[in-house]
Design a protein around this motif. Structure first.
Motif, PDB file in Angstrom:
ATOM      1  N   LEU A 225     -18.787  20.995   5.794  1.00  0.00           N
ATOM      2  CA  LEU A 225     -19.057  21.590   6.590  1.00  0.00           C
ATOM      3  C   LEU A 225     -17.625  22.390   6.902  1.00  0.00           C
ATOM      4  CD1 LEU A 225     -19.639  18.626   9.212  1.00  0.00           C
ATOM      5  CD2 LEU A 225     -21.270  20.517   8.306  1.00  0.00           C
ATOM      6  N   GLY A 226     -17.286  22.639   6.160  1.00  0.00           N
ATOM      7  CA  GLY A 226     -15.604  23.916   6.429  1.00  0.00           C
ATOM      8  C   GLY A 226     -15.073  23.910   6.711  1.00  0.00           C
ATOM      9  N   VAL A 227     -14.050  22.189   7.288  1.00  0.00           N
ATOM     10  CA  VAL A 227     -13.241  22.118   8.028  1.00  0.00           C
ATOM     11  C   VAL A 227     -12.674  21.136   7.225  1.00  0.00           C
ATOM     12  CG1 VAL A 227     -15.030  22.027   9.917  1.00  0.00           C
ATOM     13  CG2 VAL A 227     -14.692  19.427   9.130  1.00  0.00           C
ATOM     14  N   ALA A 228     -10.603  21.644   8.095  1.00  0.00           N
ATOM     15  CA  ALA A 228     -10.119  20.849   7.483  1.00  0.00           C
ATOM     16  C   ALA A 228     -10.034  19.135   7.650  1.00  0.00           C
ATOM     17  CB  ALA A 228      -8.956  21.362   7.916  1.00  0.00           C
ATOM     18  N   PRO A 229      -9.609  18.831   6.646  1.00  0.00           N
ATOM     19  CA  PRO A 229     -10.774  16.695   7.184  1.00  0.00           C
ATOM     20  C   PRO A 229      -8.950  16.362   7.296  1.00  0.00           C
ATOM     21  CG  PRO A 229     -10.072  17.719   4.694  1.00  0.00           C
ATOM     22  CD  PRO A 229      -9.982  19.329   5.046  1.00  0.00           C
ATOM     23  N   ALA A 230      -8.801  14.941   7.215  1.00  0.00           N
ATOM     24  CA  ALA A 230      -7.717  14.480   7.805  1.00  0.00           C
ATOM     25  C   ALA A 230      -7.224  13.650   7.388  1.00  0.00           C
ATOM     26  CB  ALA A 230      -8.351  13.861   9.490  1.00  0.00           C
ATOM     27  N   ILE A 231      -7.202  13.261   5.760  1.00  0.00           N
ATOM     28  CA  ILE A 231      -6.899  12.053   5.283  1.00  0.00           C
ATOM     29  C   ILE A 231      -5.335  11.846   5.223  1.00  0.00           C
ATOM     30  CG2 ILE A 231      -7.134  11.155   3.040  1.00  0.00           C
ATOM     31  CD1 ILE A 231      -9.760  10.764   4.833  1.00  0.00           C
ATOM     32  N   GLY A 232      -4.823  10.743   5.179  1.00  0.00           N
ATOM     33  CA  GLY A 232      -3.462  10.434   5.181  1.00  0.00           C
ATOM     34  C   GLY A 232      -2.874  10.676   6.420  1.00  0.00           C
ATOM     35  N   THR A 233      -3.153  11.363   7.802  1.00  0.00           N
ATOM     36  CA  THR A 233      -2.550  11.408   8.555  1.00  0.00           C
ATOM     37  C   THR A 233      -2.829  10.732   9.789  1.00  0.00           C
ATOM     38  OG1 THR A 233      -3.861  13.836   9.008  1.00  0.00           O
ATOM     39  CG2 THR A 233      -1.555  13.382   7.853  1.00  0.00           C
ATOM     40  N   ASP A 234      -4.360  10.537   9.719  1.00  0.00           N
ATOM     41  CA  ASP A 234      -4.560   9.346  11.049  1.00  0.00           C
ATOM     42  C   ASP A 234      -5.759   8.257  10.390  1.00  0.00           C
ATOM     43  OD1 ASP A 234      -6.205  13.036  11.698  1.00  0.00           O
ATOM     44  OD2 ASP A 234      -4.222  12.010  12.729  1.00  0.00           O
ATOM     45  N   GLN A 235      -4.966   7.855   9.111  1.00  0.00           N
ATOM     46  CA  GLN A 235      -6.229   7.128   8.691  1.00  0.00           C
ATOM     47  C   GLN A 235      -5.401   5.442   9.839  1.00  0.00           C
ATOM     48  OE1 GLN A 235      -2.921   6.938   8.018  1.00  0.00           O
ATOM     49  NE2 GLN A 235      -1.566   5.584   7.783  1.00  0.00           N
ATOM     50  N   ASN A 236      -4.467   5.521  10.754  1.00  0.00           N
ATOM     51  CA  ASN A 236      -4.059   4.511  11.480  1.00  0.00           C
ATOM     52  C   ASN A 236      -4.446   4.221  12.452  1.00  0.00           C
ATOM     53  OD1 ASN A 236      -2.443   3.039   9.979  1.00  0.00           O
ATOM     54  ND2 ASN A 236      -1.104   4.407   9.969  1.00  0.00           N
ATOM     55  N   SER A 237      -5.692   5.960  12.833  1.00  0.00           N
ATOM     56  CA  SER A 237      -6.032   6.368  13.831  1.00  0.00           C
ATOM     57  C   SER A 237      -7.341   5.754  14.858  1.00  0.00           C
ATOM     58  CB  SER A 237      -5.651   7.723  14.597  1.00  0.00           C
ATOM     59  OG  SER A 237      -7.085   8.744  13.468  1.00  0.00           O
ATOM     60  N   GLY A 238      -7.997   5.106  13.903  1.00  0.00           N
ATOM     61  CA  GLY A 238      -9.331   4.159  13.838  1.00  0.00           C
ATOM     62  C   GLY A 238     -10.005   5.463  14.110  1.00  0.00           C
ATOM     63  N   GLU A 239     -10.165   7.181  13.441  1.00  0.00           N
ATOM     64  CA  GLU A 239     -11.310   7.596  12.658  1.00  0.00           C
ATOM     65  C   GLU A 239     -12.498   7.222  12.470  1.00  0.00           C
ATOM     66  OE1 GLU A 239     -11.178  10.306  14.616  1.00  0.00           O
ATOM     67  OE2 GLU A 239      -9.071  11.418  14.530  1.00  0.00           O
ATOM     68  N   LEU A 240     -12.310   6.318  11.213  1.00  0.00           N
ATOM     69  CA  LEU A 240     -12.666   5.743  10.792  1.00  0.00           C
ATOM     70  C   LEU A 240     -13.270   4.648  11.070  1.00  0.00           C
ATOM     71  CD1 LEU A 240     -10.822   5.490   7.280  1.00  0.00           C
ATOM     72  CD2 LEU A 240     -12.434   7.377   7.543  1.00  0.00           C
TER      73      LEU A 240
ATOM     74  N   GLN B 168     -13.309  28.804  11.424  1.00  0.00           N
ATOM     75  CA  GLN B 168     -12.021  29.590  10.725  1.00  0.00           C
ATOM     76  C   GLN B 168     -10.782  28.481  10.529  1.00  0.00           C
ATOM     77  OE1 GLN B 168     -12.980  31.834   8.780  1.00  0.00           O
ATOM     78  NE2 GLN B 168     -15.307  31.816   9.916  1.00  0.00           N
ATOM     79  N   ASP B 169     -11.003  27.818  12.421  1.00  0.00           N
ATOM     80  CA  ASP B 169      -9.479  27.216  12.173  1.00  0.00           C
ATOM     81  C   ASP B 169     -10.330  25.495  12.404  1.00  0.00           C
ATOM     82  OD1 ASP B 169     -10.559  27.797  14.580  1.00  0.00           O
ATOM     83  OD2 ASP B 169      -8.927  28.503  15.392  1.00  0.00           O
ATOM     84  N   LEU B 170     -11.202  25.416  12.448  1.00  0.00           N
ATOM     85  CA  LEU B 170     -11.806  23.628  12.869  1.00  0.00           C
ATOM     86  C   LEU B 170     -11.618  23.152  12.141  1.00  0.00           C
ATOM     87  CD1 LEU B 170     -13.822  22.107  15.243  1.00  0.00           C
ATOM     88  CD2 LEU B 170     -15.340  22.964  13.411  1.00  0.00           C
ATOM     89  N   THR B 171     -10.542  21.611  12.308  1.00  0.00           N
ATOM     90  CA  THR B 171     -10.478  20.013  11.955  1.00  0.00           C
ATOM     91  C   THR B 171     -11.568  19.393  11.865  1.00  0.00           C
ATOM     92  OG1 THR B 171      -9.114  19.232  13.682  1.00  0.00           O
ATOM     93  CG2 THR B 171      -7.695  20.589  11.959  1.00  0.00           C
ATOM     94  N   LEU B 172     -11.924  18.402  11.025  1.00  0.00           N
ATOM     95  CA  LEU B 172     -12.339  17.362  11.169  1.00  0.00           C
ATOM     96  C   LEU B 172     -12.110  16.434  12.928  1.00  0.00           C
ATOM     97  CD1 LEU B 172     -14.898  15.379   9.845  1.00  0.00           C
ATOM     98  CD2 LEU B 172     -12.959  14.068   8.734  1.00  0.00           C
TER      99      LEU B 172
END
Length: 477
Positions: free
Chosen positions: A159-174, A369-373
């Protein structure tokens, strides 16, 4: 301010805050060897290396921890990611803590059922069994977690967006509904080919900078130099049959459609399909003489369709209706459309701008261009419940078209058609079409009876009900 630790307890001062109490109060082994091993393990994981020797653990447990790190894939995601490394160490310590609480009961059971078994051997067997089962269970948990992270990496890349691995692993995103909705919608939309073809049409094609001069010369060579009539094949000229299409033309309607027309119940379906121009009909074409007294007009920059080589497609601008009437299937189609648009834009290195609009002054903008996951997941979590003000997003899109980067863009309006069109908006849309060659596509998610508002702004208009019929027919073949 806390008092400094005695020199003999110096290894404890370097422990992360979230691991300090767990390391200090752990019931297995001695404090200082345990604290030193945790520090060494964190340092190894940060480099993507396996665990160091653990003198406070028996050989079997140490080996199983190494196997856990290698088999689950946690080693890869721990590298240069302290949050993940600390989560791995925390899970290992908690698992060993639970083993120490559980094995004594099992050891007592062994001595009761096997009187010949001495107490030390029973304790050794019980601890080994619980350690094996607990660490195997933990390895499966981390395998599942890593597989989700891997799919998240893959989706973010597509999708061309910035992943959030490592910073959000405890926030329940997964684990939340939005992430699984994203995976489900991506799989679902892959089966809707008409939707993908529509997105491929968006964005006027233009010559790439390095080939503009060559294409200009080619157009000049292709221009006719002589006046007179030339024969061209024109669609809808009733001279020869050219396949099957959909229309509301009764003279070209297939016999199977006539069977519906005479049915006591299905005749209502026939009338609805005719209103939607969805009757199966013979396509016709013919050759007509065209006066070529003047040179062919070179196409407006980007007006071509298809995916010709040497041409670049422009940006995609989506305007998605988020009103309460879009709840349900329409909402799912809209969200799936956003994902597919981002994927198409990523594949062809195109800009993609999404306007989610509701009532007056309710406008959310997503820019690839600046969208994050995380922002994308927030969109998927939201439920469509706003009003309907189509003027705000379309006026914003028309303003964006004035920027150099978006001059080749086309607009896709996705709605159920339940909105009002102001005269000012209609005039500005028509002006952009005439002066800039802008194409405003429409995707109608609902009944054809609500097409009036869409027809004032969009051409062409696609009906999602038609697509659903096509997909059902494709599955039956």
């Amino acid at each position: 301010m806390a008092a400094p630790l005695p020199p003999g307890l110096a290894p404890l001062s370097a422990l992360p805050e979230n691991l300090f109490s767990l390391v200090v109060t752990h019931s297995l082994g001695s404090l200082l060897p345990r604290a030193t091993w945790v520090q060494q393990l964190l340092a190894r994981l940060d480099k993507g290396q396996l665990a160091p020797p653990a003198h406070w653990l028996n050989t079997s447990t140490e080996r199983r921890i190494r196997q856990l790190l290698a088999r689950s894939g946690a080693l890869l995601y721990s590298e240069q990611t302290p949050e993940v490394a600390q989560a791995v160490v925390q899970d290992i310590l908690l698992t060993l803590e639970h083993v120490e609480l559980a094995w004594p009961a099992t050891a007592n059971g062994l001595t009761l059922h096997q009187p010949s078994l001495d107490k030390a051997t029973a304790q050794q067997k019980a601890r080994a069994r619980h350690t094996r089962d607990a660490l195997n269970k933990l390895a499966k948990q981390w395998e599942h977690r890593v597989s989700l992270w891997q799919s998240m990496d893959q989706v973010a890349e597509e999708l061309g967006v910035a992943p959030a691995i490592g910073t959000d692993q405890n926030s329940g995103e997964l684990r939340d509904r939005a992430w699984f909705d994203l995976l489900r919608l991506k799989q679902w939309i892959s089966n809707i080919q008409p939707l993908q073809r529509l997105l491929q049409q968006l964005g006027q094609q233009r010559p790439s900078p390095e080939q503009s001069a060559d294409i200009s010369q080619l157009q000049q060579k292709m221009s006719p130099n002589e006046n007179g009539l030339q024969e061209r094949k024109i669609p809808d000229v009733p001279m020869e049959t050219d396949g099957i299409t959909r229309s509301d033309n009764l003279t070209r309607m297939l016999p199977i459609e006539a069977a519906f027309m005479g049915h006591s119940v299905l005749h209502m379906l026939w009338h609805a399909r005719r209103a939607e121009q969805g009757l199966l009909s013979y396509a016709v074409a013919g050759v007509m003489p065209i006066d070529a007294g003047t040179d062919w007009t070179a196409p407006r920059s980007g007006k071509g369709e298809g995916t010709g080589q040497g041409l670049q497609q422009g940006p995609i601008i989506l305007c998605l209706d988020t009103s309460a009437s879009m709840h349900g299937l329409a909402e799912q189609v809209s969200k799936a459309l956003v994902l597919e648009a981002l994927s198409v834009a990523k594949q062809h290195n195109r800009a993609c701008l999404v306007y989610l609009f509701g009532g007056r002054d309710e406008l959310l903008t997503l820019d690839n261009q600046d969208l994050t996951l995380s922002e994308l997941l927030d969109m998927l979590r939201g439920s469509f419940s706003g009003g309907t003000d189509v003027n705000t997003p379309l006026l914003a899109a028309l303003q964006r078209l004035k920027q150099q980067a978006y001059q080749q863009a086309d607009i896709l309006l996705v709605s159920d058609g339940e909105f009002q069109v102001s005269q000012e908006l209609q005039q500005q849309v028509e002006q952009a079409k005439e002066q800039q060659g802008v194409r405003v596509f429409g995707l109608q998610l609902g009944y054809a009876t609500a097409l009036h508002a869409m027809q004032q702004l969009c051409d062409p208009i696609q009906l999602f009900s038609d697509w659903k019929t096509l997909e059902q027919a494709a599955r039956l073949q």
